[in-house]
Design a protein around this motif. Structure first.
Motif, PDB file in Angstrom:
ATOM      1  N   PRO A 161       0.840  -1.216   0.000  1.00  0.00           N
ATOM      2  CA  PRO A 161       0.000   0.000   0.000  1.00  0.00           C
ATOM      3  C   PRO A 161       0.867   1.255   0.000  1.00  0.00           C
ATOM      4  O   PRO A 161       1.156   1.838   1.033  1.00  0.00           O
ATOM      5  CB  PRO A 161      -0.806  -0.142   1.283  1.00  0.00           C
ATOM      6  CG  PRO A 161       0.040  -0.984   2.169  1.00  0.00           C
ATOM      7  CD  PRO A 161       0.815  -1.897   1.275  1.00  0.00           C
ATOM      8  N   ARG A 162       1.297   1.691  -1.190  1.00  0.00           N
ATOM      9  CA  ARG A 162       2.280   2.771  -1.323  1.00  0.00           C
ATOM     10  C   ARG A 162       1.849   4.092  -0.709  1.00  0.00           C
ATOM     11  O   ARG A 162       2.627   4.756  -0.075  1.00  0.00           O
ATOM     12  CB  ARG A 162       2.597   3.000  -2.804  1.00  0.00           C
ATOM     13  CG  ARG A 162       3.548   2.000  -3.348  1.00  0.00           C
ATOM     14  CD  ARG A 162       3.878   2.262  -4.777  1.00  0.00           C
ATOM     15  NE  ARG A 162       4.551   3.537  -4.937  1.00  0.00           N
ATOM     16  CZ  ARG A 162       4.670   4.147  -6.099  1.00  0.00           C
ATOM     17  NH1 ARG A 162       4.137   3.633  -7.179  1.00  0.00           N
ATOM     18  NH2 ARG A 162       5.299   5.292  -6.181  1.00  0.00           N
ATOM     19  N   TRP A 163       0.641   4.523  -0.944  1.00  0.00           N
ATOM     20  CA  TRP A 163       0.233   5.864  -0.550  1.00  0.00           C
ATOM     21  C   TRP A 163      -0.656   5.865   0.690  1.00  0.00           C
ATOM     22  O   TRP A 163      -1.226   6.883   1.037  1.00  0.00           O
ATOM     23  CB  TRP A 163      -0.485   6.554  -1.706  1.00  0.00           C
ATOM     24  CG  TRP A 163       0.355   6.661  -2.924  1.00  0.00           C
ATOM     25  CD1 TRP A 163       0.393   5.806  -3.979  1.00  0.00           C
ATOM     26  CD2 TRP A 163       1.317   7.670  -3.199  1.00  0.00           C
ATOM     27  NE1 TRP A 163       1.317   6.214  -4.901  1.00  0.00           N
ATOM     28  CE2 TRP A 163       1.905   7.372  -4.447  1.00  0.00           C
ATOM     29  CE3 TRP A 163       1.758   8.808  -2.529  1.00  0.00           C
ATOM     30  CZ2 TRP A 163       2.879   8.153  -5.020  1.00  0.00           C
ATOM     31  CZ3 TRP A 163       2.726   9.587  -3.105  1.00  0.00           C
ATOM     32  CH2 TRP A 163       3.287   9.259  -4.340  1.00  0.00           C
ATOM     33  N   LEU A 164      -0.784   4.736   1.353  1.00  0.00           N
ATOM     34  CA  LEU A 164      -1.679   4.638   2.496  1.00  0.00           C
ATOM     35  C   LEU A 164      -1.305   5.604   3.616  1.00  0.00           C
ATOM     36  O   LEU A 164      -2.165   6.170   4.271  1.00  0.00           O
ATOM     37  CB  LEU A 164      -1.708   3.206   3.024  1.00  0.00           C
ATOM     38  CG  LEU A 164      -2.782   2.883   4.036  1.00  0.00           C
ATOM     39  CD1 LEU A 164      -4.171   3.139   3.465  1.00  0.00           C
ATOM     40  CD2 LEU A 164      -2.666   1.445   4.491  1.00  0.00           C
ATOM     41  N   ASN A 165      -0.020   5.828   3.813  1.00  0.00           N
ATOM     42  CA  ASN A 165       0.410   6.751   4.873  1.00  0.00           C
ATOM     43  C   ASN A 165       0.051   8.202   4.577  1.00  0.00           C
ATOM     44  O   ASN A 165       0.170   9.057   5.452  1.00  0.00           O
ATOM     45  CB  ASN A 165       1.901   6.618   5.154  1.00  0.00           C
ATOM     46  CG  ASN A 165       2.758   6.978   3.961  1.00  0.00           C
ATOM     47  OD1 ASN A 165       2.269   7.097   2.840  1.00  0.00           O
ATOM     48  ND2 ASN A 165       4.043   7.127   4.198  1.00  0.00           N
ATOM     49  N   GLU A 166      -0.439   8.490   3.375  1.00  0.00           N
ATOM     50  CA  GLU A 166      -0.903   9.840   3.062  1.00  0.00           C
ATOM     51  C   GLU A 166      -2.260  10.140   3.710  1.00  0.00           C
ATOM     52  O   GLU A 166      -2.671  11.290   3.771  1.00  0.00           O
ATOM     53  CB  GLU A 166      -0.976  10.049   1.552  1.00  0.00           C
ATOM     54  CG  GLU A 166       0.383  10.039   0.871  1.00  0.00           C
ATOM     55  CD  GLU A 166       1.290  11.163   1.374  1.00  0.00           C
ATOM     56  OE1 GLU A 166       0.822  12.302   1.541  1.00  0.00           O
ATOM     57  OE2 GLU A 166       2.482  10.891   1.603  1.00  0.00           O
TER      58      GLU A 166
END
Length: 178
Positions: A82-87
């Protein structure tokens, strides 16, 4: 020195009374939530060109801002994870991803999620003040956070909020279940 003696019968009466009191208290808490439900309806619109659907998280926080229940997390998972989950900044810092509420991203539209008074572990929470949070972020796009304080008690309410970004509208409806 005088000792206090508790007979078996007295012990059974006291224990039974304590258990009934705890059970009745839990039953009252269940009864308060048994017929109430909070519906969270939100709408987001799409961009133009090579539009990528946003990552969305919808959850409730208690009055202290701690997570109570995650209703949905929509994100895209590639081979890299999940590449952009921390956004999803606010949701990500204090929640754990569970398969029960996670799912793929959605196209622009109107969606409704419901809160039944239970936390992430399935326990009934007490009625009181909570924050409804809807967080939306899109790769190379905007970041939006809707956070509104609501009081969940015996009084029904309907509220609607028109917003200016891709997250166009959020409606909260707290009422008895049909």
């Amino acid at each position: 020195m005088q000792r206090s003696f508790i007979s078996r019968r007295n012990f059974i009466y006291r224990t039974t009374g304590l258990l009934l009191t705890l059970w009745a208290g839990r039953s009252l808490a269940q009864a308060r939530w048994a017929d109430m439900k909070l519906d969270i309806t939100f709408e987001f619109v799409g961009g133009s060109g090579r539009y990528r659907p946003p990552y969305v998280a919808v959850w409730l926080e208690n009055a202290q801002g701690l997570p109570v229940r995650t209703l949905a997390v929509w994100f895209e998972q590639s081979r890299k994870g999940p590449r952009w989950l921390n956004e999803l900044r606010r949701w990500y810092r204090s929640n754990e991803l569970t398969e029960a509420v996670s799912g793929p991203t959605r196209r622009p539209g109107r969606y409704t999620l419901s809160f039944d008074g239970k936390d992430d572990k399935g326990n009934l929470v007490s009625q009181g003040d909570y924050y409804v949070c809807v967080e939306l972020v899109r790769e190379h796009g905007p970041y939006e956070l809707f956070r509104e304080k609501v009081t969940l008690a015996q009084t029904s309410f309907n509220r609607s909020f028109n917003l200016a970004g891709e997250l166009k509208e959020v409606s909260l409806s707290y009422d008895r279940q049909a």
